[in-house]
Design a protein around this motif. Structure first.
Motif, mmCIF file in Angstrom:
data_model
loop_
_atom_site.group_PDB
_atom_site.id
_atom_site.type_symbol
_atom_site.label_atom_id
_atom_site.label_comp_id
_atom_site.label_asym_id
_atom_site.label_seq_id
_atom_site.Cartn_x
_atom_site.Cartn_y
_atom_site.Cartn_z
ATOM 1 N N LYS A 191 0.980 -1.132 0.179
ATOM 2 C CA LYS A 191 -0.111 0.079 -0.052
ATOM 3 C C LYS A 191 0.847 1.078 -0.005
ATOM 4 C CE LYS A 191 -0.556 0.336 5.029
ATOM 5 N NZ LYS A 191 0.307 -0.740 5.465
ATOM 6 N N GLU A 192 0.389 2.448 -0.496
ATOM 7 C CA GLU A 192 1.073 3.433 -0.475
ATOM 8 C C GLU A 192 1.357 4.148 0.882
ATOM 9 O OE1 GLU A 192 0.585 8.051 -2.711
ATOM 10 O OE2 GLU A 192 -0.995 6.569 -3.007
ATOM 11 N N VAL A 193 2.351 4.568 1.122
ATOM 12 C CA VAL A 193 2.638 5.168 2.614
ATOM 13 C C VAL A 193 3.147 6.561 2.262
ATOM 14 C CG1 VAL A 193 4.575 5.175 4.295
ATOM 15 C CG2 VAL A 193 3.542 2.920 3.575
ATOM 16 N N THR A 194 2.276 7.345 2.984
ATOM 17 C CA THR A 194 2.712 9.011 2.605
ATOM 18 C C THR A 194 3.287 9.759 3.975
ATOM 19 O OG1 THR A 194 0.467 9.490 3.128
ATOM 20 C CG2 THR A 194 0.984 9.215 0.718
ATOM 21 N N LYS A 195 2.843 9.184 5.246
ATOM 22 C CA LYS A 195 2.975 9.793 6.290
ATOM 23 C C LYS A 195 3.861 8.949 7.290
ATOM 24 C CE LYS A 195 -0.838 13.073 6.128
ATOM 25 N NZ LYS A 195 -1.398 12.399 4.858
ATOM 26 N N LEU A 196 5.003 9.383 8.013
ATOM 27 C CA LEU A 196 5.722 8.665 8.820
ATOM 28 C C LEU A 196 6.172 9.364 9.912
ATOM 29 C CD1 LEU A 196 8.638 5.982 8.074
ATOM 30 C CD2 LEU A 196 8.996 7.950 9.491
ATOM 31 N N LEU A 197 6.157 8.848 11.060
ATOM 32 C CA LEU A 197 6.510 9.522 12.492
ATOM 33 C C LEU A 197 7.731 8.566 13.049
ATOM 34 C CD1 LEU A 197 6.062 11.308 14.913
ATOM 35 C CD2 LEU A 197 4.524 9.516 15.929
ATOM 36 N N ASN A 203 12.693 6.777 0.003
ATOM 37 C CA ASN A 203 11.508 6.686 -0.237
ATOM 38 C C ASN A 203 10.689 8.389 -0.560
ATOM 39 O OD1 ASN A 203 9.882 3.721 0.607
ATOM 40 N ND2 ASN A 203 11.835 4.384 1.938
ATOM 41 N N SER A 204 11.023 8.327 -1.871
ATOM 42 C CA SER A 204 11.005 9.885 -2.142
ATOM 43 C C SER A 204 9.354 10.528 -1.852
ATOM 44 C CB SER A 204 11.084 10.003 -3.651
ATOM 45 O OG SER A 204 10.313 9.128 -4.455
ATOM 46 N N ALA A 205 8.489 9.698 -1.827
ATOM 47 C CA ALA A 205 6.856 10.103 -1.668
ATOM 48 C C ALA A 205 6.465 10.361 -0.259
ATOM 49 C CB ALA A 205 6.049 9.268 -2.311
ATOM 50 N N ILE A 206 7.412 9.940 0.751
ATOM 51 C CA ILE A 206 6.998 10.301 2.254
ATOM 52 C C ILE A 206 7.430 11.402 2.760
ATOM 53 C CG2 ILE A 206 7.392 8.948 4.389
ATOM 54 C CD1 ILE A 206 7.754 6.697 3.235
ATOM 55 N N LYS A 207 6.531 12.016 3.439
ATOM 56 C CA LYS A 207 6.583 13.276 4.626
ATOM 57 C C LYS A 207 6.947 12.571 5.871
ATOM 58 C CE LYS A 207 4.560 16.711 1.792
ATOM 59 N NZ LYS A 207 5.837 17.389 1.519
ATOM 60 N N LEU A 208 8.022 13.030 6.460
ATOM 61 C CA LEU A 208 8.193 12.503 7.791
ATOM 62 C C LEU A 208 8.311 13.506 8.798
ATOM 63 C CD1 LEU A 208 10.457 11.323 5.302
ATOM 64 C CD2 LEU A 208 10.977 9.744 7.461
#
Length: 244
Positions: free
Chosen positions: A42-48, A65-70
């Motif tokens: 699945k698409e991962v967009t937000k990471l903590l 991972n170029s699409a993730i905002k952390l």
């Protein structure tokens, strides 16, 4: 004495103001998490990132991972400032936000697809006279139960979390996970060399827990009997370490 900085292929980590230095197992965990997240169906967009330290884990995940905002949170003021500088000087500064504060009080307007943490290791063991090291290396400021509660609060339904924990606390880890209704979906047991027993556990899991229980276990060895890096370690770190 640890070096004041660690040069990777695409970024540099300064660490002179951080109690938690760059370590081989920390780098291994960062590369493992980055690869696991990248291979998610699945698409991962937000990471903590809980307990950002130098910002190492966030930087490694961002590179792969170029699409993730952390979002990364760090309780120690000096480490927070250093993580901010390390990230500001990286190619991914627009995608990583660093917050200063206690993760137990952290509040976000959204839930996260992925949560990662390399938390304090040595609860109830001998402590040093350095209060920063105590907070970074012991569960003085953040108990395992606290961390799992934070994960439950901030993880989106069906999301994944990844933790690096000491093998010697495996029994307590199993109890804490069961108590908090968190499912361990995969464990990788890590040993320093072919001559050593396991010393770290890399865990991936989900919340809420399903009834299937543990799905897979693997093991990974960092060095062979000649103290050379093992092929599986090289495969994970080759995009980060300068001389691989």
């Amino acid at each position: 004495m640890a070096n004041s900085y660690f040069q990777f292929k695409q970024f540099m980590v300064h660490q002179d103001r951080c109690a938690m230095k760059v370590t081989t197992d920390g780098c291994l965990f960062g590369a493992w998490v980055a690869e696991q997240v990248k291979s998610e169906n699945k698409e991962v967009t937000k990471l903590l990132d809980i307990g950002a330290g130098t910002g190492l884990l966030s930087l490694m995940v961002a590179q792969a991972n170029s699409a993730i905002k952390l979002d990364a949170i760090e309780i120690d003021k000096d480490a927070f400032e250093q993580a901010k500088e390390n990230i500001a000087n990286s190619p991914w500064n627009s995608r990583i936000s660093v917050f200063h504060g206690d993760a137990k009080e952290f509040s976000s307007p959204y839930l996260y697809d992925v949560i990662i943490s390399n938390p304090p290791f040595y609860e109830k063991e001998l402590k040093s006279e350095n209060s920063k090291k105590n907070k970074a290396h012991h569960d003085e400021g953040l108990l395992l139960d606290d961390l799992l509660s934070i994960i439950k609060k901030n993880l989106a339904p069906g999301g994944e979390f990844y933790l690096l924990l000491p093998y010697k606390r495996k029994e307590a880890i199993d109890i804490a996970f069961a108590k908090n209704e968190l499912a361990i979906s995969h464990i990788t047991f890590v040993r320093q060399s072919t001559q050593h027993h396991y010393f770290r556990i890399m865990i991936s899991g989900k919340y809420p827990a399903n009834k299937e229980g543990l799905s897979t276990t693997t093991e990974l060895t960092i060095r062979n009997e000649k103290q050379e890096y093992m092929p599986e370690f090289i495969q994970l770190l080759k995009n980060y370490y300068l001389h691989l």
